[in-house]
Design a protein around this motif. Structure first.
Motif, PDB file in Angstrom:
ATOM      1  N   ARG A 142      -3.815  -6.451   1.077  1.00  0.00           N
ATOM      2  CA  ARG A 142      -2.390  -6.265   0.067  1.00  0.00           C
ATOM      3  C   ARG A 142      -1.546  -7.433   1.289  1.00  0.00           C
ATOM      4  O   ARG A 142      -1.511  -8.171   1.039  1.00  0.00           O
ATOM      5  N   THR A 143      -1.740  -6.689   2.921  1.00  0.00           N
ATOM      6  CA  THR A 143      -0.802  -7.796   3.502  1.00  0.00           C
ATOM      7  C   THR A 143      -1.031  -8.463   3.933  1.00  0.00           C
ATOM      8  O   THR A 143      -0.059  -9.871   4.294  1.00  0.00           O
ATOM      9  N   HIS A 144      -2.439  -8.648   4.367  1.00  0.00           N
ATOM     10  CA  HIS A 144      -2.724 -10.370   4.658  1.00  0.00           C
ATOM     11  C   HIS A 144      -2.672 -11.106   3.763  1.00  0.00           C
ATOM     12  O   HIS A 144      -2.057 -12.734   3.430  1.00  0.00           O
ATOM     13  N   GLU A 145      -3.065 -11.289   2.298  1.00  0.00           N
ATOM     14  CA  GLU A 145      -2.453 -11.910   0.931  1.00  0.00           C
ATOM     15  C   GLU A 145      -0.828 -12.141   1.042  1.00  0.00           C
ATOM     16  O   GLU A 145      -0.418 -13.297   0.897  1.00  0.00           O
ATOM     17  N   LEU A 146      -0.243 -10.534   1.395  1.00  0.00           N
ATOM     18  CA  LEU A 146       1.650 -11.470   1.714  1.00  0.00           C
ATOM     19  C   LEU A 146       1.709 -12.404   2.718  1.00  0.00           C
ATOM     20  O   LEU A 146       2.621 -13.641   2.425  1.00  0.00           O
ATOM     21  N   LEU A 147       0.773 -12.351   3.663  1.00  0.00           N
ATOM     22  CA  LEU A 147       1.824 -12.939   4.758  1.00  0.00           C
ATOM     23  C   LEU A 147       1.513 -13.972   4.295  1.00  0.00           C
ATOM     24  O   LEU A 147       1.979 -15.465   5.090  1.00  0.00           O
ATOM     25  N   LYS A 148      -0.153 -14.452   3.865  1.00  0.00           N
ATOM     26  CA  LYS A 148       0.271 -15.696   3.164  1.00  0.00           C
ATOM     27  C   LYS A 148       0.875 -16.683   2.808  1.00  0.00           C
ATOM     28  O   LYS A 148       1.669 -17.745   2.405  1.00  0.00           O
ATOM     29  N   GLY A 182       0.935  -1.276   0.317  1.00  0.00           N
ATOM     30  CA  GLY A 182      -0.105   0.056   0.099  1.00  0.00           C
ATOM     31  C   GLY A 182       0.852   1.591   0.303  1.00  0.00           C
ATOM     32  O   GLY A 182       0.156   2.362   0.612  1.00  0.00           O
ATOM     33  N   PHE A 183       1.960   1.060  -0.181  1.00  0.00           N
ATOM     34  CA  PHE A 183       3.053   2.357  -0.535  1.00  0.00           C
ATOM     35  C   PHE A 183       2.278   3.686  -1.237  1.00  0.00           C
ATOM     36  O   PHE A 183       1.426   3.438  -1.979  1.00  0.00           O
ATOM     37  N   VAL A 184       2.409   4.579  -1.484  1.00  0.00           N
ATOM     38  CA  VAL A 184       1.968   5.526  -1.834  1.00  0.00           C
ATOM     39  C   VAL A 184       1.648   5.360  -3.425  1.00  0.00           C
ATOM     40  O   VAL A 184       2.701   4.967  -3.955  1.00  0.00           O
ATOM     41  N   GLN A 185       0.489   5.785  -4.301  1.00  0.00           N
ATOM     42  CA  GLN A 185      -0.222   5.077  -5.685  1.00  0.00           C
ATOM     43  C   GLN A 185      -0.100   3.480  -6.268  1.00  0.00           C
ATOM     44  O   GLN A 185       0.185   3.622  -7.412  1.00  0.00           O
ATOM     45  N   GLU A 186       0.018   2.347  -5.193  1.00  0.00           N
ATOM     46  CA  GLU A 186       0.087   1.413  -5.307  1.00  0.00           C
ATOM     47  C   GLU A 186      -0.843   0.979  -6.646  1.00  0.00           C
ATOM     48  O   GLU A 186      -1.783   0.231  -5.238  1.00  0.00           O
ATOM     49  N   SER A 187      -0.385   0.593  -7.651  1.00  0.00           N
ATOM     50  CA  SER A 187      -1.744   0.032  -7.998  1.00  0.00           C
ATOM     51  C   SER A 187      -1.889  -0.943  -8.018  1.00  0.00           C
ATOM     52  O   SER A 187      -0.905  -1.612  -7.284  1.00  0.00           O
ATOM     53  N   PHE A 226      -2.728   8.193  -1.548  1.00  0.00           N
ATOM     54  CA  PHE A 226      -2.269   7.773  -0.878  1.00  0.00           C
ATOM     55  C   PHE A 226      -3.058   6.693  -0.551  1.00  0.00           C
ATOM     56  O   PHE A 226      -4.382   6.340  -1.500  1.00  0.00           O
ATOM     57  N   ILE A 227      -3.478   5.561  -0.392  1.00  0.00           N
ATOM     58  CA  ILE A 227      -3.730   3.980  -0.411  1.00  0.00           C
ATOM     59  C   ILE A 227      -4.398   3.786   0.394  1.00  0.00           C
ATOM     60  O   ILE A 227      -3.811   4.152   1.479  1.00  0.00           O
ATOM     61  N   ASP A 228      -6.003   3.708   0.331  1.00  0.00           N
ATOM     62  CA  ASP A 228      -7.194   3.713   1.371  1.00  0.00           C
ATOM     63  C   ASP A 228      -6.028   1.987   1.921  1.00  0.00           C
ATOM     64  O   ASP A 228      -5.486   1.422   1.917  1.00  0.00           O
ATOM     65  N   ALA A 229      -5.969   2.800   3.456  1.00  0.00           N
ATOM     66  CA  ALA A 229      -5.771   1.912   4.863  1.00  0.00           C
ATOM     67  C   ALA A 229      -6.540   0.546   4.745  1.00  0.00           C
ATOM     68  O   ALA A 229      -6.462  -0.966   4.909  1.00  0.00           O
ATOM     69  N   ALA A 230      -8.060  -0.200   4.213  1.00  0.00           N
ATOM     70  CA  ALA A 230      -8.577  -1.426   3.874  1.00  0.00           C
ATOM     71  C   ALA A 230      -7.622  -2.004   2.748  1.00  0.00           C
ATOM     72  O   ALA A 230      -7.190  -3.477   2.714  1.00  0.00           O
ATOM     73  N   VAL A 231      -7.511  -1.368   2.293  1.00  0.00           N
ATOM     74  CA  VAL A 231      -7.068  -2.509   0.224  1.00  0.00           C
ATOM     75  C   VAL A 231      -5.032  -2.334   0.819  1.00  0.00           C
ATOM     76  O   VAL A 231      -4.836  -3.724   0.437  1.00  0.00           O
ATOM     77  N   PHE A 284      10.888 -16.195   3.649  1.00  0.00           N
ATOM     78  CA  PHE A 284      10.428 -16.110   4.184  1.00  0.00           C
ATOM     79  C   PHE A 284       9.400 -14.498   4.497  1.00  0.00           C
ATOM     80  O   PHE A 284      10.771 -13.630   3.597  1.00  0.00           O
ATOM     81  N   LEU A 285       8.984 -13.577   4.843  1.00  0.00           N
ATOM     82  CA  LEU A 285       8.908 -12.155   4.079  1.00  0.00           C
ATOM     83  C   LEU A 285       8.268 -11.418   5.625  1.00  0.00           C
ATOM     84  O   LEU A 285       7.178 -12.367   6.317  1.00  0.00           O
ATOM     85  N   HIS A 286       8.614 -10.444   6.025  1.00  0.00           N
ATOM     86  CA  HIS A 286       7.910  -9.903   6.663  1.00  0.00           C
ATOM     87  C   HIS A 286       7.224  -8.198   5.593  1.00  0.00           C
ATOM     88  O   HIS A 286       7.865  -7.904   4.968  1.00  0.00           O
ATOM     89  N   VAL A 287       6.451  -8.363   6.557  1.00  0.00           N
ATOM     90  CA  VAL A 287       4.685  -7.297   5.499  1.00  0.00           C
ATOM     91  C   VAL A 287       4.763  -6.547   6.190  1.00  0.00           C
ATOM     92  O   VAL A 287       4.734  -6.537   7.419  1.00  0.00           O
ATOM     93  N   PHE A 288       4.996  -5.189   5.883  1.00  0.00           N
ATOM     94  CA  PHE A 288       4.132  -3.946   6.602  1.00  0.00           C
ATOM     95  C   PHE A 288       3.648  -3.187   5.875  1.00  0.00           C
ATOM     96  O   PHE A 288       4.174  -2.342   4.773  1.00  0.00           O
ATOM     97  N   PRO A 289       2.593  -2.583   6.156  1.00  0.00           N
ATOM     98  CA  PRO A 289       1.218  -1.378   5.536  1.00  0.00           C
ATOM     99  C   PRO A 289       2.352  -0.302   5.350  1.00  0.00           C
ATOM    100  O   PRO A 289       2.929   0.143   6.201  1.00  0.00           O
ATOM    101  N   TYR A 290       2.073   0.286   4.356  1.00  0.00           N
ATOM    102  CA  TYR A 290       2.844   1.200   4.033  1.00  0.00           C
ATOM    103  C   TYR A 290       2.276   1.837   5.485  1.00  0.00           C
ATOM    104  O   TYR A 290       1.017   3.193   5.897  1.00  0.00           O
ATOM    105  N   SER A 291       3.664   3.108   6.434  1.00  0.00           N
ATOM    106  CA  SER A 291       2.914   3.952   7.391  1.00  0.00           C
ATOM    107  C   SER A 291       3.467   6.266   6.879  1.00  0.00           C
ATOM    108  O   SER A 291       4.324   5.945   6.788  1.00  0.00           O
TER     109      SER A 291
END
Length: 323
Positions: A245-251, A193-198, A236-241, A216-223
């Motif tokens: 995406r974070t949950h998808e990468l954790l899987k 969810g970095f800025v403008q991530e389509s 800026f990307i909606d927090a829900a989006v 393995f991946l350490h995954v962080f939503p953009y802050s």
């Protein structure tokens, strides 16, 4: 005024600028109930990635004096620590006078007991030198695991992040690393969810993370962080989006870890202690930094060889190999 002025002579000791180190030297002498200890060798950052406040908060890059690193390493090993993890903001850019990270590691290998191993906490892909890889390949005391942040698997996203590589450059270097150190596992950090991530950019990230085959991946939503370049961007990307995406990468991370772990039939484990409420099960990590449970081990402390019986929820289930 009839007062005779006297010339004052001021004396200054001038040292080379390379010797000046504003390094926060607060070493921890003992990590309770752990065989693994952390040794800070570097601080600060000059990279100024678009999302990061570290250069603003921690200042420019600087490195600890080699003699002080060795002194702290000896102290840690004398209190029973068998694995030392070298840490820093940019560990791979360690540089004091003419000493780089590979040279420092060589010194540490010479100046510490042969039972002590070393791990690098995190390192940028641009900092993984051939000299370092050759040292890892030649000396099993440098453990075969590198944590190399990629942050995104899309060139467009990486450019906005101001990261100093493309996806293909990253892939090429990972391939070279694996050729030199075949049993290595490589993990990474990713920002969602970095800025403008389509949606298309995120799909590229997923595809490339799968192709690279991290352990393995350490995954962080953009802050959002004040004072950074990204803070001044639009889109800026909606927090829900970002959360989705974070949950998808954790899987994906769970699957990638499973794939990497399947390569191993035996391993060496550094035991850390018993599982809660199960004193006959010891917990630890492999050289590749995969978690492990050892059933009914005879040895309950230190480093042991194990046979891998299976994998449950990303953890090796093992039994000790008796010699």
């Amino acid at each position: 005024n009839g007062i005779e002025s006297k010339e004052r002579k001021l004396h200054f000791e001038v040292s080379p600028i390379e010797d000046i180190s504003d390094f926060d030297n607060m070493p921890i002498g003992h990590f309770e109930h752990q065989h693994r200890a952390f040794l800070k060798i570097q601080d600060g950052c000059n990279q100024y990635c678009a999302y990061c406040q570290i250069p603003l908060a921690r200042g420019p890059e600087r490195s600890q004096i080699p003699a002080e690193v060795i002194k702290t390493a000896r102290s840690l090993t004398e209190t029973g620590h068998l694995e030392l993890v070298l840490t820093g903001i940019h560990t791979g850019r360690y540089s004091f006078r003419k000493t780089n990270l590979s040279m420092l590691l060589s010194m540490l290998l010479e100046e510490t007991d042969e039972n002590v191993t070393f791990r690098i906490s995190s390192i940028e892909i641009t900092e993984v030198t051939d000299e370092l890889l050759d040292l890892m390949a030649q000396n099993p005391r440098i453990l075969p695991h590198l944590h190399i942040p990629i942050q995104a698997g899309s060139d467009e996203t990486l450019a906005r992040m101001k990261r100093p590589y493309t996806v293909e450059q990253f892939k090429k270097r990972v391939s070279e690393i694996r050729k030199k150190v075949p049993d290595i596992s490589i993990s990474t950090d990713v920002i969602t969810g970095f800025v403008q991530e389509s949606d298309e950019e995120f799909a590229q990230t997923v595809k490339n993370l799968e192709e690279i085959g991290f352990s393995f991946l350490h995954v962080f939503p953009y802050s959002r962080r004040k004072g950074t370049a990204a803070d001044k961007m639009s889109g800026f990307i909606d927090a829900a989006v970002a959360k989705k995406r974070t949950h998808e990468l954790l899987k994906l991370s769970d699957q990638l870890r499973q794939n990497d772990m399947k390569r191993f039939k035996t391993s060496e484990i550094l035991l850390e202690g018993p599982e809660n409420n199960h004193p006959d099960i010891m917990l630890g990590y492999t050289k590749q930094y995969h978690p492990a449970k050892v059933l009914h081990p005879v040895q309950t402390s230190g480093r042991i060889e194990v046979k891998i019986l299976g994998i449950e929820d990303g953890v090796f289930i093992c039994e000790e190999i008796q010699r």
